[in-house]
Scaffold this motif. Sequence first.
Motif, mmCIF file in Angstrom:
data_model
loop_
_atom_site.group_PDB
_atom_site.id
_atom_site.type_symbol
_atom_site.label_atom_id
_atom_site.label_comp_id
_atom_site.label_asym_id
_atom_site.label_seq_id
_atom_site.Cartn_x
_atom_site.Cartn_y
_atom_site.Cartn_z
ATOM 1 N N HIS A 1 12.014 -31.718 11.633
ATOM 2 C CA HIS A 1 10.626 -31.513 11.164
ATOM 3 C C HIS A 1 9.641 -32.218 12.090
ATOM 4 N N THR A 2 8.516 -31.569 12.356
ATOM 5 C CA THR A 2 7.397 -32.270 12.995
ATOM 6 C C THR A 2 6.180 -32.083 12.102
ATOM 7 N N ILE A 3 5.214 -32.959 12.237
ATOM 8 C CA ILE A 3 4.125 -33.042 11.269
ATOM 9 C C ILE A 3 2.834 -33.333 12.013
ATOM 10 N N ASN A 4 1.712 -32.924 11.431
ATOM 11 C CA ASN A 4 0.416 -33.302 12.014
ATOM 12 C C ASN A 4 0.331 -34.836 12.041
ATOM 13 N N PRO A 5 0.058 -35.440 13.213
ATOM 14 C CA PRO A 5 0.151 -36.912 13.288
ATOM 15 C C PRO A 5 -1.042 -37.659 12.694
ATOM 16 N N LEU A 6 -1.922 -36.984 11.942
ATOM 17 C CA LEU A 6 -3.162 -37.669 11.564
ATOM 18 C C LEU A 6 -2.969 -38.873 10.657
ATOM 19 N N ALA A 7 -1.817 -38.972 9.975
ATOM 20 C CA ALA A 7 -1.572 -40.208 9.223
ATOM 21 C C ALA A 7 -0.401 -40.992 9.824
ATOM 22 N N GLY A 8 -0.015 -40.641 11.050
ATOM 23 C CA GLY A 8 1.015 -41.416 11.747
ATOM 24 C C GLY A 8 2.313 -41.536 10.964
ATOM 25 N N GLN A 9 2.865 -40.382 10.519
ATOM 26 C CA GLN A 9 4.055 -40.467 9.664
ATOM 27 C C GLN A 9 5.322 -39.902 10.317
ATOM 28 N N GLY A 10 5.212 -39.280 11.506
ATOM 29 C CA GLY A 10 6.351 -38.543 12.078
ATOM 30 C C GLY A 10 7.637 -39.324 12.181
ATOM 31 N N VAL A 11 7.619 -40.417 12.911
ATOM 32 C CA VAL A 11 8.884 -41.125 13.104
ATOM 33 C C VAL A 11 9.265 -41.919 11.852
ATOM 34 N N ASN A 12 8.271 -42.231 11.029
ATOM 35 C CA ASN A 12 8.599 -42.896 9.759
ATOM 36 C C ASN A 12 9.444 -41.978 8.878
ATOM 37 N N LEU A 13 9.127 -40.670 8.902
ATOM 38 C CA LEU A 13 9.965 -39.711 8.174
ATOM 39 C C LEU A 13 11.347 -39.631 8.825
ATOM 40 N N GLY A 14 11.361 -39.651 10.158
ATOM 41 C CA GLY A 14 12.643 -39.624 10.877
ATOM 42 C C GLY A 14 13.512 -40.813 10.492
ATOM 43 N N PHE A 15 12.902 -41.991 10.369
ATOM 44 C CA PHE A 15 13.675 -43.176 9.977
ATOM 45 C C PHE A 15 14.163 -43.066 8.524
ATOM 46 N N LYS A 16 13.396 -42.343 7.687
ATOM 47 C CA LYS A 16 13.881 -42.132 6.316
ATOM 48 C C LYS A 16 15.103 -41.191 6.332
ATOM 49 N N ASP A 17 15.108 -40.213 7.237
ATOM 50 C CA ASP A 17 16.314 -39.376 7.412
ATOM 51 C C ASP A 17 17.502 -40.265 7.798
ATOM 52 N N VAL A 18 17.243 -41.180 8.745
ATOM 53 C CA VAL A 18 18.300 -42.071 9.240
ATOM 54 C C VAL A 18 18.868 -42.906 8.083
ATOM 55 N N ALA A 19 17.953 -43.486 7.293
ATOM 56 C CA ALA A 19 18.393 -44.327 6.175
ATOM 57 C C ALA A 19 19.242 -43.502 5.212
ATOM 58 N N CYS A 20 18.782 -42.290 4.927
ATOM 59 C CA CYS A 20 19.470 -41.437 3.955
ATOM 60 C C CYS A 20 20.877 -41.074 4.442
ATOM 61 N N TRP A 21 20.976 -40.616 5.713
ATOM 62 C CA TRP A 21 22.280 -40.181 6.216
ATOM 63 C C TRP A 21 23.258 -41.355 6.294
ATOM 64 N N SER A 22 22.783 -42.510 6.733
ATOM 65 C CA SER A 22 23.707 -43.652 6.864
ATOM 66 C C SER A 22 24.148 -44.138 5.482
ATOM 67 N N GLU A 23 23.235 -44.085 4.497
ATOM 68 C CA GLU A 23 23.621 -44.496 3.138
ATOM 69 C C GLU A 23 24.648 -43.527 2.546
ATOM 70 N N LEU A 24 24.428 -42.234 2.770
ATOM 71 C CA LEU A 24 25.363 -41.232 2.229
ATOM 72 C C LEU A 24 26.763 -41.417 2.815
ATOM 73 N N LEU A 25 26.816 -41.647 4.129
ATOM 74 C CA LEU A 25 28.119 -41.797 4.779
ATOM 75 C C LEU A 25 28.827 -43.063 4.291
ATOM 76 N N GLU A 26 28.036 -44.123 4.147
ATOM 77 C CA GLU A 26 28.620 -45.397 3.714
ATOM 78 C C GLU A 26 29.143 -45.271 2.278
ATOM 79 N N ALA A 27 28.316 -44.664 1.423
ATOM 80 C CA ALA A 27 28.703 -44.553 0.004
ATOM 81 C C ALA A 27 29.904 -43.633 -0.171
ATOM 82 N N ALA A 28 30.103 -42.692 0.762
ATOM 83 C CA ALA A 28 31.200 -41.727 0.617
ATOM 84 C C ALA A 28 32.562 -42.373 0.857
ATOM 85 N N GLY A 29 32.602 -43.532 1.501
ATOM 86 C CA GLY A 29 33.879 -44.227 1.763
ATOM 87 C C GLY A 29 34.839 -43.331 2.521
#
Length: 398
Positions: A300-328
């Motif tokens: 996903h890319t987003i209009n940068p007017l509120a400076g959220q692009g990579v912050n959303l990317g880091f939320k993807d990162v947090a989500c994927w790493s948590e899912l993998l960790e929790a899956a054991g």
Amino acid sequence: MFAKLDVPSQRPNDADVIIVGAGMVGAAIACLLASQGRSVRLIETRLPEPFSPEQPLDLRVSAISQASVALLDKAGAWQHLQQMRLCPYRRLETWEQAGCATRFSAEELGLPQLGYIIENRLIQLALLRRIEDFANIQTHTPAAVQSLQQNGDHATLLLDDGTELQASWVLACDGAESLTRRLAGIGVSRFEYRQHCMLINIDTEFEQEDITWQQFTPSGPRAFLPLPGQHGSLVWYDSPARIRALSALDNEALAAEVRQHFPTRLGGFRVTGKGSFPLVRRHANDYHAGRVVLLGDAAHTINPLAGQGVNLGFKDVACWSELLEAAGDNWQDPALARRYERRRRPDNMLMQSGMDLFYAAFSNDIGPLRLARNLALNLADKAGPLKEMALRYALGLV
Ligand SMILES: Cc1cc2nc3c(=O)[nH]c(=O)nc-3n(C[C@H](O)[C@H](O)[C@H](O)COP(=O)(O)OP(=O)(O)OC[C@H]3O[C@@H](n4cnc5c(N)ncnc54)[C@H](O)[C@@H]3O)c2cc1C
């Protein structure tokens, strides 16, 4: 740093995860998965220039939220960033007409700061420095993906140096024009805004205050982001033709235009660098196909007017790493990719739609609409708990 691995053309190299792209998002997920004990192959076409303190500030900077700071800390990169350059900001102000401003402050939330303005390259370098600590991350650089094959429970990538890699998951972190996304057969919806944006680096007369601000105008917002010391970053959104004309000016002529079209609160300054970017919203039709999962701008890319692009990317990162960790032991379960999309798509879409609403509401000069949006900004400033909730969401705290 980040030693080049000379991996000869050879038999398939097995790994748990292959990450394509060592930008901010790819490098962050590499650190988090490696710290869970996963074997990681990281492929990157080009490395950033190493940091030295006397370098001029880069044009590409990001407003990093509190949630992203926590993620970078968890990844082990924050300590390296603190040794380089960053600028905390504690206040945020946005307005169109004088007297109708919405103001946010860290104090309202009991936080030391709302976030930091940091050069993208330094975030990437801090993560790459952390990657050197992991024996279970092998990097391939400069290298690019040539082909992708999916075989049920694994995927195989062929690199342009002849190396063949195989893994249970391939994470596409190769940015907005992701080749991995294309090779996986995932389409994308795309919308080009009728505005481009110009980034302008300035040296300022005085040491920066701890505020970032944005004024809406009918032709597009004008924003200021503080950088460390007597430096700042200006963002000028306008029609593609206007941005093209501004880009053709020399620094002095551009400074004269900025003086005329930015709020006077900017004070004295000198232009030191500039660059322009088209604005495009993209959203992948799927976040996964077989063993391939998309993260960050690849999804996903987003209009940068509120400076959220990579912050959303880091939320993807947090989500994927948590899912993998929790899956054991079930970390290869294909259902994880579906769960990831179910969690991340609504959040990314909500932020994209929010930015589009701002874009549509403010990019015109229609009298009644102007009145309504200024009233809305004024009301928002007095909205108490609602205002606090909006701020918490923007900072990634809810
Ligand atoms: C003008 C502007 C201002 C912005 N301001 C902000 C802001 O204030 N705050 C914010 O949060 N976001 C902001 N963004 C968005 C932010 O810059 C992006 O969301 C972020 O850079 C995405 O990071 P990424 O790692 O997903 O992708 P990228 O940064 O694009 O990284 C992709 C990496 O993959 C590598 N790569 C590409 N293809 C291949 C391949 N085939 N093989 C191997 N490697 C490959 C590239 O070399 C690169 O290193 C802004 C964007 C723009 C345009």
